[in-house]
Write a protein that holds these residues in place. Structure first.
Motif, mmCIF file in Angstrom:
data_model
loop_
_atom_site.group_PDB
_atom_site.id
_atom_site.type_symbol
_atom_site.label_atom_id
_atom_site.label_comp_id
_atom_site.label_asym_id
_atom_site.label_seq_id
_atom_site.Cartn_x
_atom_site.Cartn_y
_atom_site.Cartn_z
ATOM 1 N N ASP A 36 12.746 -8.846 13.853
ATOM 2 C CA ASP A 36 13.312 -9.606 12.740
ATOM 3 C C ASP A 36 12.600 -9.209 11.449
ATOM 4 N N PRO A 37 13.244 -8.432 10.562
ATOM 5 C CA PRO A 37 12.559 -7.947 9.361
ATOM 6 C C PRO A 37 12.172 -9.044 8.380
ATOM 7 N N THR A 38 12.858 -10.178 8.415
ATOM 8 C CA THR A 38 12.531 -11.249 7.467
ATOM 9 C C THR A 38 11.274 -12.012 7.864
ATOM 10 N N HIS A 39 10.817 -11.830 9.097
ATOM 11 C CA HIS A 39 9.602 -12.503 9.554
ATOM 12 C C HIS A 39 8.590 -11.502 10.131
ATOM 13 N N THR A 40 8.715 -10.254 9.720
ATOM 14 C CA THR A 40 7.840 -9.183 10.197
ATOM 15 C C THR A 40 7.246 -8.440 9.011
ATOM 16 N N THR A 41 5.970 -8.094 9.125
ATOM 17 C CA THR A 41 5.304 -7.301 8.097
ATOM 18 C C THR A 41 4.764 -6.020 8.715
ATOM 19 N N ILE A 42 5.101 -4.891 8.087
ATOM 20 C CA ILE A 42 4.540 -3.597 8.469
ATOM 21 C C ILE A 42 3.756 -3.099 7.274
ATOM 22 N N GLY A 43 2.443 -3.192 7.360
ATOM 23 C CA GLY A 43 1.605 -2.929 6.201
ATOM 24 C C GLY A 43 0.576 -1.836 6.412
ATOM 25 N N PHE A 44 -0.100 -1.500 5.324
ATOM 26 C CA PHE A 44 -1.144 -0.482 5.365
ATOM 27 C C PHE A 44 -2.182 -0.785 4.303
ATOM 28 N N VAL A 45 -3.369 -0.218 4.501
ATOM 29 C CA VAL A 45 -4.466 -0.365 3.543
ATOM 30 C C VAL A 45 -5.106 1.002 3.352
ATOM 31 N N ALA A 46 -5.300 1.397 2.085
ATOM 32 C CA ALA A 46 -5.957 2.654 1.762
ATOM 33 C C ALA A 46 -7.104 2.391 0.791
ATOM 34 N N ARG A 47 -8.215 3.062 0.994
ATOM 35 C CA ARG A 47 -9.343 2.959 0.076
ATOM 36 C C ARG A 47 -9.014 3.722 -1.194
ATOM 37 N N HIS A 48 -9.265 3.100 -2.355
ATOM 38 C CA HIS A 48 -8.933 3.716 -3.639
ATOM 39 C C HIS A 48 -10.187 3.851 -4.496
ATOM 40 N N ALA A 49 -10.419 5.069 -4.999
ATOM 41 C CA ALA A 49 -11.560 5.351 -5.872
ATOM 42 C C ALA A 49 -12.889 4.970 -5.222
ATOM 43 N N GLY A 185 -16.816 12.185 -4.553
ATOM 44 C CA GLY A 185 -15.844 11.570 -3.666
ATOM 45 C C GLY A 185 -14.422 11.816 -4.142
ATOM 46 N N MET A 186 -13.466 11.211 -3.443
ATOM 47 C CA MET A 186 -12.058 11.431 -3.722
ATOM 48 C C MET A 186 -11.357 10.125 -4.080
ATOM 49 N N LEU A 187 -10.235 10.256 -4.777
ATOM 50 C CA LEU A 187 -9.508 9.088 -5.272
ATOM 51 C C LEU A 187 -8.907 8.262 -4.136
ATOM 52 N N VAL A 188 -8.326 8.924 -3.128
ATOM 53 C CA VAL A 188 -7.625 8.228 -2.055
ATOM 54 C C VAL A 188 -8.261 8.586 -0.710
ATOM 55 N N SER A 189 -8.542 7.590 0.096
ATOM 56 C CA SER A 189 -9.155 7.851 1.403
ATOM 57 C C SER A 189 -8.186 8.572 2.329
ATOM 58 N N ASP A 190 -8.755 9.374 3.217
ATOM 59 C CA ASP A 190 -7.942 10.009 4.249
ATOM 60 C C ASP A 190 -7.582 8.993 5.331
ATOM 61 N N LYS A 191 -8.509 8.094 5.633
ATOM 62 C CA LYS A 191 -8.260 7.082 6.654
ATOM 63 C C LYS A 191 -7.363 5.971 6.108
ATOM 64 N N ILE A 192 -6.325 5.669 6.856
ATOM 65 C CA ILE A 192 -5.392 4.601 6.503
ATOM 66 C C ILE A 192 -5.381 3.584 7.631
ATOM 67 N N LYS A 193 -5.493 2.316 7.267
ATOM 68 C CA LYS A 193 -5.410 1.240 8.255
ATOM 69 C C LYS A 193 -3.976 0.707 8.278
ATOM 70 N N LEU A 194 -3.411 0.617 9.459
ATOM 71 C CA LEU A 194 -2.070 0.076 9.636
ATOM 72 C C LEU A 194 -2.171 -1.316 10.239
ATOM 73 N N ASN A 195 -1.322 -2.225 9.792
ATOM 74 C CA ASN A 195 -1.312 -3.566 10.370
ATOM 75 C C ASN A 195 0.129 -4.044 10.549
ATOM 76 N N PHE A 196 0.322 -4.782 11.613
ATOM 77 C CA PHE A 196 1.656 -5.240 12.002
ATOM 78 C C PHE A 196 1.620 -6.727 12.330
ATOM 79 N N ASP A 197 2.582 -7.453 11.826
ATOM 80 C CA ASP A 197 2.791 -8.852 12.195
ATOM 81 C C ASP A 197 4.261 -8.972 12.566
ATOM 82 N N ILE A 198 4.526 -9.017 13.860
ATOM 83 C CA ILE A 198 5.882 -8.802 14.361
ATOM 84 C C ILE A 198 6.470 -10.065 14.971
ATOM 85 N N SER A 199 7.683 -10.362 14.564
ATOM 86 C CA SER A 199 8.491 -11.397 15.208
ATOM 87 C C SER A 199 9.774 -10.738 15.702
#
Length: 205
Positions: A36-49, A185-199
């Motif tokens: 259900d897309p209205t009650h689901t979140t597909i997100g990500f987090v990236a380190r910046h600067a 260092g670099m502006l954007v991290s290579d490592k990306i964290k993915l997070n899911f909250d699924i209904s």
């Protein structure tokens, strides 16, 4: 209580050759589900600067689950994400992410995930491994999931919920754009964290 297996609250484990009883409650959850897309979140987090996190999500996606209450290995997941729907709360940054520097959304409009293996880790914890395709490149990804429970909503829909997380290196999919910082260092991290909250809603409910 887990969706794929029962918690063992005793210190004595069943013999390896003993048949495993399947809870009727868990067996009832077996079936086909639509995310259900209205009650689901597909997100990500990236380190910046190197000093802060940029959080974002994808707003347009479709997905299905096949859940097997007695054998986790038979459970599967499929997800199709529209890359144009990326949202980090900043229009200029979103435009850059859609450009040729990153996702090339004109050429590669979708990101997909297809599960290849599901494991029960004990209790409400599970692990799903699958193929993630970005920019036409497919690499394996492992997602740790926690089952949040099941319930019938006010409209009569049978729902299940999961929370999940994973970490990837964007460079594995050819996402290599970056900029050096004057302080190192670099502006954007290579490592990306993915997070899911699924209904997800059970078919026919």
């Amino acid at each position: 209580m887990g969706i794929f297996g029962r918690k063992n609250d005793t210190v004595t484990a069943p013999a390896a050759t003993a048949p495993v009883a399947v809870s009727p409650e868990l067996a009832a959850l077996t079936g086909e589900y639509t995310i259900d897309p209205t009650h689901t979140t597909i997100g990500f987090v990236a380190r910046h600067a190197m000093v802060t996190n940029v959080k974002g999500s994808f707003l347009d996606f479709t997905g299905t689950l096949h859940l097997d209450g007695s054998e986790p290995a038979r459970s599967t997941a499929s997800l199709d994400i529209k890359m144009e729907s990326i949202d980090t709360g900043n229009a200029d940054r979103d435009g850059h992410l859609k450009s040729a520097d990153f996702f090339k959304t004109d050429e590669f409009p979708e990101m997909t995930f297809r599960s290849t293996r599901t494991e029960a880790l004990g209790g409400d914890d599970y692990r799903v491994t699958g193929d993630l395709t970005i920019l036409g490149t497919t690499k394996p990804v492992t997602i740790d999931l926690e089952f949040n429970g099941s319930a019938k909503d006010p409209f009569g829909n049978e729902r299940v919920g999961f929370e999940g997380k994973a970490e990837i290196l964007r460079s594995d999919w050819g996402l290599t754009w970056n900029a050096a910082l004057e302080t190192g260092g670099m502006l954007v991290s290579d490592k990306i964290k993915l997070n899911f909250d699924i209904s997800a809603i059970k078919a026919g409910s």
